[in-house]
Design a protein around this motif. Structure first.
Motif, PDB file in Angstrom:
ATOM      1  N   ILE A  74       0.882  -1.161   0.000  1.00 38.50           N
ATOM      2  CA  ILE A  74       0.000   0.000   0.000  1.00 38.50           C
ATOM      3  C   ILE A  74       0.921   1.213   0.000  1.00 38.50           C
ATOM      4  O   ILE A  74       1.616   1.460   0.986  1.00 38.50           O
ATOM      5  CB  ILE A  74      -0.914  -0.010   1.235  1.00 38.50           C
ATOM      6  CG1 ILE A  74      -1.755  -1.278   1.244  1.00 38.50           C
ATOM      7  CG2 ILE A  74      -1.782   1.234   1.258  1.00 38.50           C
ATOM      8  CD1 ILE A  74      -2.506  -1.496   2.539  1.00 38.50           C
TER       9      ILE A  74
ATOM     10  N   ILE B 249      -8.649   1.438   1.376  1.00 42.12           N
ATOM     11  CA  ILE B 249      -7.851   0.692   0.402  1.00 42.12           C
ATOM     12  C   ILE B 249      -8.039  -0.811   0.563  1.00 42.12           C
ATOM     13  O   ILE B 249      -8.200  -1.531  -0.412  1.00 42.12           O
ATOM     14  CB  ILE B 249      -6.347   1.043   0.531  1.00 42.12           C
ATOM     15  CG1 ILE B 249      -6.108   2.491   0.132  1.00 42.12           C
ATOM     16  CG2 ILE B 249      -5.471   0.117  -0.284  1.00 42.12           C
ATOM     17  CD1 ILE B 249      -6.428   2.820  -1.304  1.00 42.12           C
ATOM     18  N   THR B 250      -8.021  -1.305   1.798  1.00 38.72           N
ATOM     19  CA  THR B 250      -8.106  -2.753   2.013  1.00 38.72           C
ATOM     20  C   THR B 250      -9.460  -3.314   1.607  1.00 38.72           C
ATOM     21  O   THR B 250      -9.563  -4.498   1.317  1.00 38.72           O
ATOM     22  CB  THR B 250      -7.796  -3.127   3.474  1.00 38.72           C
ATOM     23  OG1 THR B 250      -8.655  -2.399   4.348  1.00 38.72           O
ATOM     24  CG2 THR B 250      -6.359  -2.862   3.820  1.00 38.72           C
TER      25      THR B 250
ATOM     26  N   SER C 161     -10.958  -2.412  -1.159  1.00 36.44           N
ATOM     27  CA  SER C 161     -10.957  -2.502  -2.615  1.00 36.44           C
ATOM     28  C   SER C 161      -9.857  -3.421  -3.167  1.00 36.44           C
ATOM     29  O   SER C 161      -9.938  -3.862  -4.296  1.00 36.44           O
ATOM     30  CB  SER C 161     -10.815  -1.107  -3.228  1.00 36.44           C
ATOM     31  OG  SER C 161      -9.573  -0.551  -2.889  1.00 36.44           O
ATOM     32  N   LYS C 162      -8.814  -3.693  -2.383  1.00 35.00           N
ATOM     33  CA  LYS C 162      -7.700  -4.539  -2.837  1.00 35.00           C
ATOM     34  C   LYS C 162      -7.509  -5.688  -1.847  1.00 35.00           C
ATOM     35  O   LYS C 162      -7.890  -5.596  -0.697  1.00 35.00           O
ATOM     36  CB  LYS C 162      -6.399  -3.721  -2.881  1.00 35.00           C
ATOM     37  CG  LYS C 162      -6.346  -2.678  -3.967  1.00 35.00           C
ATOM     38  CD  LYS C 162      -5.131  -1.790  -3.820  1.00 35.00           C
ATOM     39  CE  LYS C 162      -3.879  -2.402  -4.337  1.00 35.00           C
ATOM     40  NZ  LYS C 162      -2.716  -1.512  -4.274  1.00 35.00           N
TER      41      LYS C 162
END
Length: 143
Positions: free
Chosen positions: A51, A92-93, A95-96
């Motif tokens: 990230i 972020i976590t 979506s990824k």
């Protein structure tokens, strides 16, 4: 009702802190105008699960200045880091697929608050980049 809201706020704070404590952080700090934007691109290319951010918002410039001037306690700074970087990581976590990946941030404004980052992440590695003052001035002038 007030007690319940305060409890929810505390729970969200500790959930964010728990998420950050699972991660290794690499912080790239510099005197500015040293190509730190490049490092965001570079680390994204070599580790797709990392990230990586370049000066995410808030960039903590004002927080660092307040610390230097004696206006913010260590506890307050840690709380700001947890709330802001925790929120960023949760976004972020979702979506990824980056559950326990390394967090990398290149940000010249972190220097005054580097010690507080060590209380937030599992471990912190710091890369400090310097630049020849002569070329720094030319680069800043041409910007």
């Amino acid at each position: 009702m007030f007690f319940l809201e305060k409890l929810k706020t505390q729970f969200r704070y500790f959930a964010k802190k728990r998420e950050l404590l699972k991660r290794v952080a690499i912080l790239i700090v510099s005197s500015g105008r040293t190509g730190t934007k490049f490092f965001e691109y570079f680390f994204n290319q070599i580790d797709s699960k990392a990230i990586v951010f370049h000066e995410p918002k808030p960039d903590f410039f004002n927080l660092g200045v307040k610390k230097i001037r004696g206006g913010k306690s260590r506890k307050h700074i840690i709380k700001e880091i947890v709330l802001n970087r925790g929120k960023l990581l949760r976004k972020i976590t979702k979506s990824k697929n980056v559950k326990n990946s390394t967090y990398i941030e290149s940000n010249p404004f972190l220097y005054p608050i580097l010690n507080e980052f060590s209380s937030v992440f599992k471990s912190v590695k710091i890369i400090y980049i310097t630049r020849n003052p002569k070329t720094y001035l030319i680069s800043a002038y041409n910007k």
